[in-house]
Design a protein around this motif. Structure first.
Motif, PDB file in Angstrom:
ATOM      1  N   ARG A  40       0.846  -1.193   0.000  1.00 17.23           N
ATOM      2  CA  ARG A  40       0.000   0.000   0.000  1.00 17.23           C
ATOM      3  C   ARG A  40       0.875   1.234   0.000  1.00 17.23           C
ATOM      4  O   ARG A  40       1.888   1.287   0.684  1.00 17.23           O
ATOM      5  CB  ARG A  40      -0.866   0.085   1.269  1.00 17.23           C
ATOM      6  CG  ARG A  40      -1.983  -0.892   1.397  1.00 17.23           C
ATOM      7  CD  ARG A  40      -3.155  -0.508   0.497  1.00 17.23           C
ATOM      8  NE  ARG A  40      -4.279  -1.367   0.710  1.00 17.23           N
ATOM      9  CZ  ARG A  40      -4.392  -2.609   0.272  1.00 17.23           C
ATOM     10  NH1 ARG A  40      -3.409  -3.152  -0.387  1.00 17.23           N
ATOM     11  NH2 ARG A  40      -5.477  -3.319   0.501  1.00 17.23           N
ATOM     12  N   GLY A  41       0.447   2.241  -0.759  1.00 16.78           N
ATOM     13  CA  GLY A  41       1.105   3.535  -0.700  1.00 16.78           C
ATOM     14  C   GLY A  41       0.734   4.221   0.599  1.00 16.78           C
ATOM     15  O   GLY A  41      -0.339   3.989   1.162  1.00 16.78           O
ATOM     16  N   CYS A  42       1.617   5.067   1.092  1.00 14.47           N
ATOM     17  CA  CYS A  42       1.325   5.834   2.302  1.00 14.47           C
ATOM     18  C   CYS A  42       2.147   7.114   2.295  1.00 14.47           C
ATOM     19  O   CYS A  42       3.081   7.271   1.504  1.00 14.47           O
ATOM     20  CB  CYS A  42       1.611   5.016   3.560  1.00 14.47           C
ATOM     21  SG  CYS A  42       3.337   4.574   3.800  1.00 14.47           S
ATOM     22  N   ILE A  43       1.770   8.012   3.164  1.00 13.14           N
ATOM     23  CA  ILE A  43       2.502   9.256   3.370  1.00 13.14           C
ATOM     24  C   ILE A  43       2.985   9.263   4.814  1.00 13.14           C
ATOM     25  O   ILE A  43       2.187   9.108   5.741  1.00 13.14           O
ATOM     26  CB  ILE A  43       1.607  10.498   3.123  1.00 13.14           C
ATOM     27  CG1 ILE A  43       1.036  10.486   1.708  1.00 13.14           C
ATOM     28  CG2 ILE A  43       2.364  11.785   3.412  1.00 13.14           C
ATOM     29  CD1 ILE A  43       2.073  10.636   0.608  1.00 13.14           C
ATOM     30  N   MET A  44       4.297   9.401   5.006  1.00  8.73           N
ATOM     31  CA  MET A  44       4.840   9.509   6.354  1.00  8.73           C
ATOM     32  C   MET A  44       4.668  10.966   6.795  1.00  8.73           C
ATOM     33  O   MET A  44       5.259  11.871   6.213  1.00  8.73           O
ATOM     34  CB  MET A  44       6.312   9.088   6.386  1.00  8.73           C
ATOM     35  CG  MET A  44       6.873   9.021   7.774  1.00  8.73           C
ATOM     36  SD  MET A  44       8.457   8.155   7.948  1.00  8.73           S
ATOM     37  CE  MET A  44       9.348   8.592   6.493  1.00  8.73           C
ATOM     38  N   GLU A  45       3.815  11.170   7.781  1.00  9.98           N
ATOM     39  CA  GLU A  45       3.518  12.525   8.276  1.00  9.98           C
ATOM     40  C   GLU A  45       4.602  13.023   9.228  1.00  9.98           C
ATOM     41  O   GLU A  45       4.956  14.191   9.209  1.00  9.98           O
ATOM     42  CB  GLU A  45       2.162  12.539   8.988  1.00  9.98           C
ATOM     43  CG  GLU A  45       1.005  12.044   8.143  1.00  9.98           C
ATOM     44  CD  GLU A  45       0.661  12.965   6.992  1.00  9.98           C
ATOM     45  OE1 GLU A  45       1.068  14.140   6.992  1.00  9.98           O
ATOM     46  OE2 GLU A  45      -0.042  12.506   6.080  1.00  9.98           O
ATOM     47  N   ASP A  46       5.062  12.144  10.091  1.00  4.21           N
ATOM     48  CA  ASP A  46       6.163  12.488  10.989  1.00  4.21           C
ATOM     49  C   ASP A  46       6.914  11.218  11.354  1.00  4.21           C
ATOM     50  O   ASP A  46       6.431  10.109  11.161  1.00  4.21           O
ATOM     51  CB  ASP A  46       5.688  13.254  12.230  1.00  4.21           C
ATOM     52  CG  ASP A  46       4.815  12.448  13.169  1.00  4.21           C
ATOM     53  OD1 ASP A  46       5.169  11.297  13.490  1.00  4.21           O
ATOM     54  OD2 ASP A  46       3.783  12.965  13.608  1.00  4.21           O
ATOM     55  N   VAL A  47       8.131  11.403  11.880  1.00  4.79           N
ATOM     56  CA  VAL A  47       8.982  10.268  12.217  1.00  4.79           C
ATOM     57  C   VAL A  47       9.837  10.622  13.429  1.00  4.79           C
ATOM     58  O   VAL A  47      10.202  11.787  13.624  1.00  4.79           O
ATOM     59  CB  VAL A  47       9.868   9.863  11.011  1.00  4.79           C
ATOM     60  CG1 VAL A  47      10.864  10.947  10.664  1.00  4.79           C
ATOM     61  CG2 VAL A  47      10.552   8.531  11.245  1.00  4.79           C
ATOM     62  N   SER A  48      10.111   9.623  14.242  1.00  2.00           N
ATOM     63  CA  SER A  48      11.042   9.773  15.352  1.00  2.00           C
ATOM     64  C   SER A  48      12.003   8.596  15.307  1.00  2.00           C
ATOM     65  O   SER A  48      11.923   7.750  14.407  1.00  2.00           O
ATOM     66  CB  SER A  48      10.290   9.795  16.696  1.00  2.00           C
ATOM     67  OG  SER A  48       9.815   8.500  17.011  1.00  2.00           O
ATOM     68  N   GLU A  49      12.866   8.512  16.264  1.00  3.21           N
ATOM     69  CA  GLU A  49      13.815   7.404  16.308  1.00  3.21           C
ATOM     70  C   GLU A  49      13.102   6.069  16.523  1.00  3.21           C
ATOM     71  O   GLU A  49      13.566   5.032  16.077  1.00  3.21           O
ATOM     72  CB  GLU A  49      14.822   7.646  17.437  1.00  3.21           C
ATOM     73  CG  GLU A  49      15.977   6.680  17.442  1.00  3.21           C
ATOM     74  CD  GLU A  49      17.021   7.035  18.482  1.00  3.21           C
ATOM     75  OE1 GLU A  49      17.576   6.101  19.064  1.00  3.21           O
ATOM     76  OE2 GLU A  49      17.261   8.235  18.702  1.00  3.21           O
ATOM     77  N   VAL A  50      11.954   6.098  17.185  1.00  2.00           N
ATOM     78  CA  VAL A  50      11.272   4.855  17.556  1.00  2.00           C
ATOM     79  C   VAL A  50      10.034   4.527  16.736  1.00  2.00           C
ATOM     80  O   VAL A  50       9.503   3.426  16.823  1.00  2.00           O
ATOM     81  CB  VAL A  50      10.905   4.854  19.057  1.00  2.00           C
ATOM     82  CG1 VAL A  50      12.162   4.902  19.902  1.00  2.00           C
ATOM     83  CG2 VAL A  50       9.982   6.014  19.387  1.00  2.00           C
ATOM     84  N   GLY A  51       9.527   5.473  15.924  1.00  3.14           N
ATOM     85  CA  GLY A  51       8.320   5.187  15.161  1.00  3.14           C
ATOM     86  C   GLY A  51       7.909   6.313  14.239  1.00  3.14           C
ATOM     87  O   GLY A  51       8.644   7.284  14.053  1.00  3.14           O
ATOM     88  N   ALA A  52       6.701   6.166  13.655  1.00  2.00           N
ATOM     89  CA  ALA A  52       6.217   7.157  12.691  1.00  2.00           C
ATOM     90  C   ALA A  52       4.694   7.167  12.652  1.00  2.00           C
ATOM     91  O   ALA A  52       4.041   6.224  13.099  1.00  2.00           O
ATOM     92  CB  ALA A  52       6.761   6.840  11.299  1.00  2.00           C
ATOM     93  N   LYS A  53       4.164   8.256  12.109  1.00  2.00           N
ATOM     94  CA  LYS A  53       2.724   8.360  11.837  1.00  2.00           C
ATOM     95  C   LYS A  53       2.552   8.346  10.330  1.00  2.00           C
ATOM     96  O   LYS A  53       3.193   9.114   9.616  1.00  2.00           O
ATOM     97  CB  LYS A  53       2.139   9.649  12.427  1.00  2.00           C
ATOM     98  CG  LYS A  53       0.650   9.805  12.121  1.00  2.00           C
ATOM     99  CD  LYS A  53       0.005  10.949  12.893  1.00  2.00           C
ATOM    100  CE  LYS A  53       0.498  12.280  12.453  1.00  2.00           C
ATOM    101  NZ  LYS A  53      -0.251  13.406  13.054  1.00  2.00           N
ATOM    102  N   LEU A  54       1.674   7.452   9.832  1.00  2.24           N
ATOM    103  CA  LEU A  54       1.459   7.277   8.401  1.00  2.24           C
ATOM    104  C   LEU A  54       0.005   7.532   8.050  1.00  2.24           C
ATOM    105  O   LEU A  54      -0.889   7.170   8.808  1.00  2.24           O
ATOM    106  CB  LEU A  54       1.802   5.851   7.979  1.00  2.24           C
ATOM    107  CG  LEU A  54       3.149   5.282   8.405  1.00  2.24           C
ATOM    108  CD1 LEU A  54       3.241   3.810   8.018  1.00  2.24           C
ATOM    109  CD2 LEU A  54       4.277   6.072   7.803  1.00  2.24           C
ATOM    110  N   THR A  55      -0.233   8.140   6.894  1.00  2.00           N
ATOM    111  CA  THR A  55      -1.562   8.219   6.310  1.00  2.00           C
ATOM    112  C   THR A  55      -1.579   7.215   5.171  1.00  2.00           C
ATOM    113  O   THR A  55      -0.785   7.315   4.229  1.00  2.00           O
ATOM    114  CB  THR A  55      -1.865   9.638   5.786  1.00  2.00           C
ATOM    115  OG1 THR A  55      -1.800  10.551   6.886  1.00  2.00           O
ATOM    116  CG2 THR A  55      -3.246   9.703   5.163  1.00  2.00           C
TER     117      THR A  55
END
Length: 105
Positions: A30-45
């Motif tokens: 699936r395509g997604c957009i990474m909205e934000d990222v940190s060293e431990v994880g990320a938020k994806l749409t």
């Protein structure tokens, strides 16, 4: 509004960063957009539905060639957005090498 549960600093992308999610076994993508990222994880749409996908563990592909990726597990779902936690890699070569030396010595 959801409370921030992530530890550590994060980088927020103004327009998002295009990426892909792919099943560990390669059976879905699936395509997604990474909205934000940190060293431990990320938020994806996520583009399209996540219904029926095995999101317990999957790859987040960060390059079109698949050379840059992170192994992830699902943390939360809120509509078309998901939170993921990056899984640490265990260096099997180093661990195996130590065992071999101990067995030989």
């Amino acid at each position: 509004m959801m409370a921030e549960r992530r530890n550590g600093d994060r980088v927020v992308f103004e327009r998002g960063f295009a990426a892909h999610m792919m099943g560990i076994d390669g059976t879905w993508r699936r395509g997604c957009i990474m909205e934000d990222v940190s060293e431990v994880g990320a938020k994806l749409t996520v583009e399209g539905s996540v219904e029926g996908l095995n999101l317990k563990e999957f790859f987040l592909l960060l390059s079109s060639t698949g050379l840059a990726y992170r192994r992830c597990e699902l943390s939360w779902v809120n509509g078309d957005q998901i939170g993921v936690t990056f899984l640490k890699q265990v260096d099997k070569k180093k661990r195996g090498g130590r065992r071999m030396q101990a067995a030989d010595g």
